[in-house]
Write a protein that holds these residues in place. Sequence first.
Motif, PDB file in Angstrom:
ATOM      1  N   PHE A   1      -4.893  -2.180   7.217  1.00 44.51           N
ATOM      2  CA  PHE A   1      -4.358  -2.541   5.667  1.00 44.51           C
ATOM      3  C   PHE A   1      -3.328  -3.346   6.044  1.00 44.51           C
ATOM      4  CE2 PHE A   1      -1.349  -0.586   2.687  1.00 44.51           C
ATOM      5  CZ  PHE A   1      -1.630  -0.835   1.492  1.00 44.51           C
TER       6      PHE A   1
ATOM      7  N   GLU B   1      -2.607  -5.208   0.000  1.00 44.17           N
ATOM      8  CA  GLU B   1      -2.073  -4.404  -0.669  1.00 44.17           C
ATOM      9  C   GLU B   1      -1.442  -5.463  -1.306  1.00 44.17           C
ATOM     10  OE1 GLU B   1       2.534  -3.686  -2.084  1.00 44.17           O
ATOM     11  OE2 GLU B   1       1.360  -4.721  -0.598  1.00 44.17           O
ATOM     12  N   ASP B   2      -0.634  -4.925  -2.400  1.00 49.02           N
ATOM     13  CA  ASP B   2       0.056  -6.095  -3.791  1.00 49.02           C
ATOM     14  C   ASP B   2       0.655  -4.845  -4.633  1.00 49.02           C
ATOM     15  OD1 ASP B   2       0.198  -8.123  -4.694  1.00 49.02           O
ATOM     16  OD2 ASP B   2      -1.176  -7.889  -6.394  1.00 49.02           O
TER      17      ASP B   2
ATOM     18  N   ASN C   1      -9.459  -2.427  -4.518  1.00 51.79           N
ATOM     19  CA  ASN C   1      -8.373  -1.620  -4.213  1.00 51.79           C
ATOM     20  C   ASN C   1      -7.421  -1.088  -5.698  1.00 51.79           C
ATOM     21  OD1 ASN C   1      -6.719   0.152  -3.322  1.00 51.79           O
ATOM     22  ND2 ASN C   1      -5.287  -0.778  -2.531  1.00 51.79           N
TER      23      ASN C   1
ATOM     24  N   THR D   1      -2.777   2.574  -9.902  1.00 55.22           N
ATOM     25  CA  THR D   1      -2.346   2.409 -10.581  1.00 55.22           C
ATOM     26  C   THR D   1      -0.526   2.223 -11.676  1.00 55.22           C
ATOM     27  OG1 THR D   1      -2.327   4.998 -10.412  1.00 55.22           O
ATOM     28  CG2 THR D   1      -4.130   4.211 -11.805  1.00 55.22           C
ATOM     29  N   ASP D   2      -0.413   1.455 -10.861  1.00 54.31           N
ATOM     30  CA  ASP D   2       1.055   0.620 -10.551  1.00 54.31           C
ATOM     31  C   ASP D   2       1.618   0.584 -12.107  1.00 54.31           C
ATOM     32  OD1 ASP D   2       3.833  -0.168 -10.345  1.00 54.31           O
ATOM     33  OD2 ASP D   2       2.971  -1.696 -10.185  1.00 54.31           O
TER      34      ASP D   2
ATOM     35  N   GLY E   1      -4.624   7.077  -4.205  1.00 55.78           N
ATOM     36  CA  GLY E   1      -3.491   7.878  -4.921  1.00 55.78           C
ATOM     37  C   GLY E   1      -3.719   8.987  -4.506  1.00 55.78           C
TER      38      GLY E   1
ATOM     39  N   SER F   1      -2.101  12.047  -6.073  1.00 53.29           N
ATOM     40  CA  SER F   1      -2.148  13.552  -6.863  1.00 53.29           C
ATOM     41  C   SER F   1      -3.410  13.727  -7.404  1.00 53.29           C
ATOM     42  CB  SER F   1      -1.587  12.659  -8.428  1.00 53.29           C
ATOM     43  OG  SER F   1      -2.230  12.042  -9.085  1.00 53.29           O
TER      44      SER F   1
ATOM     45  N   LEU G   1      -2.647   9.229   2.525  1.00 52.96           N
ATOM     46  CA  LEU G   1      -1.502   9.944   3.499  1.00 52.96           C
ATOM     47  C   LEU G   1      -1.168  11.930   4.325  1.00 52.96           C
ATOM     48  CD1 LEU G   1       1.284   8.151   2.384  1.00 52.96           C
ATOM     49  CD2 LEU G   1      -0.413   7.721   4.452  1.00 52.96           C
TER      50      LEU G   1
ATOM     51  N   ALA H   1      -4.683   7.475   6.427  1.00 53.85           N
ATOM     52  CA  ALA H   1      -3.823   6.120   7.086  1.00 53.85           C
ATOM     53  C   ALA H   1      -3.100   6.272   8.626  1.00 53.85           C
ATOM     54  CB  ALA H   1      -2.748   5.407   5.732  1.00 53.85           C
TER      55      ALA H   1
END
Length: 437
Positions: A10, A55-56, A129, A132-133, A221, A223, A240, A274
């Motif tokens: 990552f 990542e972005d 990847n 949903t930011d 995500g 949640s 995570l 991760a």
Amino acid sequence: MTRPQHFGWFLARGFGPHGWGHPYLRWNHRWTEPGLYQDSARTLEQAGFDLLIIEDAPSLGSAETIDLRVRHAFGGPKHDPLLLAPYLFAATRHLGVVPTVNPAAYLPYTAARQFATLQHLSGHRLGLNVVTDTGSARHFSTAPQLGHDAAYDRAEEWVDGLRSLWRSWGDGALVEDEETGVYADGNLLTATSHRGEYFGFDGPLNAVPFTDGEPAIVSPGGSGRGLAFAGRNSDVQLALAPLDEQSIRAYRRRIHAAAEAAGRAPSDVKILFAIQPVLVSSPEEADRLVAASAHPDDAALLTIACKQSSDLETDLTGLDLDRPLDRAIFGEHVSEGSIRRLVGKHEPDAPLRAILASHARLGRLTDGSGFVGTASEFADRIEELGEWGNDGVLLWGDLHPVTVHRLLDDLVPILRRRGILREEYVDGGLGANLRAF
Ligand SMILES: Cc1cc2nc3c(=O)[nH]c(=O)nc-3n(C[C@H](O)[C@H](O)[C@H](O)COP(=O)(O)O)c2cc1C
């Protein structure tokens, strides 16, 4: 009995000046040019990794807090990882490349067409990847910002839309018969017409169908809504969680239940945990490093404060270290989960110094208190995860060859000797390699 696991890398701070401030930048790599990433991608492929995830975050955040992000390059600038992907595909033959994409940023038809093109160009090695930011949506539209769950609803409609377009060429539609001169049978194309809550578009897609499957969907995500999204849509879920048996098994059960609720098999979703290990050459060195971090000085605490300020878009650097953290400092835009990760197990009246110090302290792999250890201690840890049914791990860092080699040079031979890391790839691209075990 050891079992093979999947390995991902990552690139945790995206396609930007990652590693900024480290002396190894003096290797004259240029983060804006492809060579640095191509070198590391080749190394990951030689090491048998399944995929590289980039990542972005398309946004530099709110106007008031931009400086927190860019001052030490923790949160930007970032270039578009989708446009880096072709360079990485050109440098490798098997490695999956997974840019981060936000459904807010791409209309479904454009996305389906671009990703189809990349899937073909890469020999079916593209992954997406899907994040949903919601904060960055204002750069793409002036529509009101969506809430957390609504952003997932939109992402689901978007993925469904991409898949319906990718499937708009029915079986046998691509004929390619030189004798009759027929290239395709237009009667077998479906003129999809989607009018949904968030998107409206017509098909069919102007791109040929895949021979080795659709781009892999990856999701990070954590949640309840995020896990449901993964169960329904994802080929890979990034996780995570504390790396103890109970947490790993509980996390896996939740994803598997979500997959089954969506009519899929649990094994359809590979879960990668991760981990950011700090590998050193001997147990004594590991002990020394851990001991040296036990009492961080103010300079070390300030570094942590800068990084957290960037991630949380909230300036912690000017606060009194010896007073409790006033939660009112965090605006609406900071999620409860992010604040919980910062505060950890501290009581509400704990001084900021104690909170930051817990992020600065390192722990040993051998006693489960952290991730400092030797390559063989780390291999032990991964082997143990495998005994609990784990599918794989996601190593987390920048993508400088120095970092990649520091982590992999000793580790890869040990993992291969133990049968945990693949020796070779199968044909068929990323999906086939994910499904190989
Ligand atoms: C391993 C990992 C990687 C992530 N990568 C990104 C990323 O590249 N871009 C992003 O905007 N969010 C990223 N996230 C955050 C998630 O997409 C998501 O926004 C966040 O976890 C909140 O969703 P949740 O409430 O479902 O957990 C990542 C999270 C994890 C755990």
